[in-house]
Motif scaffolding. Structure first.
Motif, PDB file in Angstrom:
ATOM      1  N   PRO A  50       0.801  -1.223   0.000  1.00 24.73           N
ATOM      2  CA  PRO A  50       0.000   0.000   0.000  1.00 24.73           C
ATOM      3  C   PRO A  50       0.836   1.278   0.000  1.00 24.73           C
ATOM      4  N   PHE A  51       2.144   1.157  -0.292  1.00 25.30           N
ATOM      5  CA  PHE A  51       3.036   2.321  -0.231  1.00 25.30           C
ATOM      6  C   PHE A  51       2.749   3.317  -1.352  1.00 25.30           C
ATOM      7  N   THR A 181       3.524  -8.839  -7.188  1.00 23.71           N
ATOM      8  CA  THR A 181       2.719  -9.793  -7.954  1.00 23.71           C
ATOM      9  C   THR A 181       3.493 -11.070  -8.213  1.00 23.71           C
ATOM     10  N   GLU A 182       4.760 -10.915  -8.569  1.00 21.99           N
ATOM     11  CA  GLU A 182       5.607 -12.076  -8.866  1.00 21.99           C
ATOM     12  C   GLU A 182       6.008 -12.822  -7.593  1.00 21.99           C
ATOM     13  N   LYS A 203       1.221  -8.483   4.166  1.00 24.34           N
ATOM     14  CA  LYS A 203      -0.117  -8.641   4.744  1.00 24.34           C
ATOM     15  C   LYS A 203      -1.182  -8.382   3.679  1.00 24.34           C
ATOM     16  N   GLN A 204      -0.952  -7.372   2.851  1.00 20.28           N
ATOM     17  CA  GLN A 204      -1.913  -7.069   1.788  1.00 20.28           C
ATOM     18  C   GLN A 204      -1.995  -8.222   0.792  1.00 20.28           C
ATOM     19  N   LEU A 205      -0.845  -8.817   0.452  1.00 22.91           N
ATOM     20  CA  LEU A 205      -0.845  -9.948  -0.477  1.00 22.91           C
ATOM     21  C   LEU A 205      -1.602 -11.130   0.115  1.00 22.91           C
ATOM     22  N   ALA A 206      -1.359 -11.410   1.390  1.00 23.90           N
ATOM     23  CA  ALA A 206      -2.047 -12.530   2.036  1.00 23.90           C
ATOM     24  C   ALA A 206      -3.556 -12.296   2.079  1.00 23.90           C
ATOM     25  N   GLU A 214      -0.426 -17.187   3.729  1.00 20.93           N
ATOM     26  CA  GLU A 214      -0.673 -16.486   4.979  1.00 20.93           C
ATOM     27  C   GLU A 214       0.525 -15.603   5.300  1.00 20.93           C
ATOM     28  N   ALA A 215       0.297 -14.579   6.103  1.00 20.38           N
ATOM     29  CA  ALA A 215       1.369 -13.663   6.497  1.00 20.38           C
ATOM     30  C   ALA A 215       1.994 -14.135   7.799  1.00 20.38           C
ATOM     31  N   SER A 216       3.308 -13.933   7.918  1.00 22.87           N
ATOM     32  CA  SER A 216       4.012 -14.302   9.134  1.00 22.87           C
ATOM     33  C   SER A 216       3.748 -13.282  10.238  1.00 22.87           C
TER      34      SER A 216
END
Length: 284
Positions: A50-51, A181-182, A203-206, A214-216
């Protein structure tokens, strides 16, 4: 005839010199001179949600773009021209004069401080991973990547590369791709065990993956992996940067700012605190 021809060649040569001199003077103008003369300020960013990222209509989105544009407007500059590029092209593009400011959400690192000048910090940024559901290799930090002999994928030029190498992860186990994306695609396909980036981005990707990854837990990361993000400028534009920092000081943490960046997940915990760019450049 010969004399006439020589005179024509001479006139053309003088005209070419005049054009070259004009173009050279235009290129040599500083950012402050260009901005004061009404030229648009070009902001460079990649697709880093989201940057900073392009909206569907190409407009600049993300909390770093929102902050930068607001500060510039407070300085009296409202002509903004967005320029999208890949992450790895941000610093080269800035120094090649393809844009004037890097708004990509770039961590301030000693290696980057050698090449560009940074604003005072705009955010505290922790690292994070995306992992297969259930975290089958029990990856929580960079050291666990090494012990699990895991493959990490991250963006070309990301600070996660240095962090992983410092923890002893072999270079052969670090896959570099153009961007988020990659990174997501590599983890989903099983080509990498962990995708690395800022926690904001991971987090946004997860959240957008419908359970595919999932995000760590970001608190499992070592303290030294926490960074501060800044906005990048050419070293030759320190005069403009001084004015920008003065306006940023008035804006950072204000009610107007916090309201504007809330939709991107930036909250009180994201504020940079009291660390200065000088300290970050020396310690990161």
């Amino acid at each position: 005839m010969k004399g006439t021809l020589l005179r024509h060649i001479g006139a053309l040569g003088m005209a070419a010199l005049a054009v070259g001199s004009f173009a050279g003077s235009a290129i040599a103008q500083s950012l402050l001179e260009r901005a004061e003369s009404g030229e648009p300020i070009r902001i460079g960013f990649a697709n880093e949600i989201p940057f900073a990222y392009p909206g569907d209509d190409g407009s600049p989105k993300g909390f770093v773009n929102v902050m930068t544009i607001a500060v510039l407007k407070n300085m009296g500059y409202e002509k903004i021209e967005p320029v999208q590029t890949e992450w790895g092209g941000l610093i080269p593009g800035l120094n090649a004069n393809r844009f004037d400011i890097v708004t990509g959400g770039m961590n301030i690192l000693a290696s980057r401080c050698e090449n560009i000048a940074f604003s005072e910090p705009i955010a505290t940024v922790g690292d994070g991973f995306i992992l297969a559901p259930g975290n089958p290799k029990n990856i929580s930090n960079y050291e666990s990547l090494k012990s699990a002999d895991a493959i990490m994928v991250t963006g070309a030029g990301y600070s996660n590369i240095e962090a992983a190498k410092a923890a002893g992860v072999p270079e052969a186990n670090i896959m570099q791709v153009p961007g988020p994306t990659e990174i997501l695609a590599a983890v989903r396909a099983g080509r990498a065990d962990a995708g690395a980036g800022t926690y904001f981005t991971m987090k946004q990707l997860a959240d957008s993956s419908n359970g595919a990854v999932e995000a760590s837990d970001p608190t499992a990361m070592p303290e030294e992996s926490f960074n501060w993000a800044g906005i990048g400028f050419r070293k030759a534009d320190e005069d403009f940067l001084d004015k920008f920092n003065a306006a940023l000081k008035e804006y950072i943490g204000s009610e107007a700012m916090m309201s504007a960046v809330a939709e991107y997940g930036y909250g009180e915990a994201s504020l940079p605190g009291d660390q200065t760019t000088e300290w970050v450049c020396a310690n990161r």
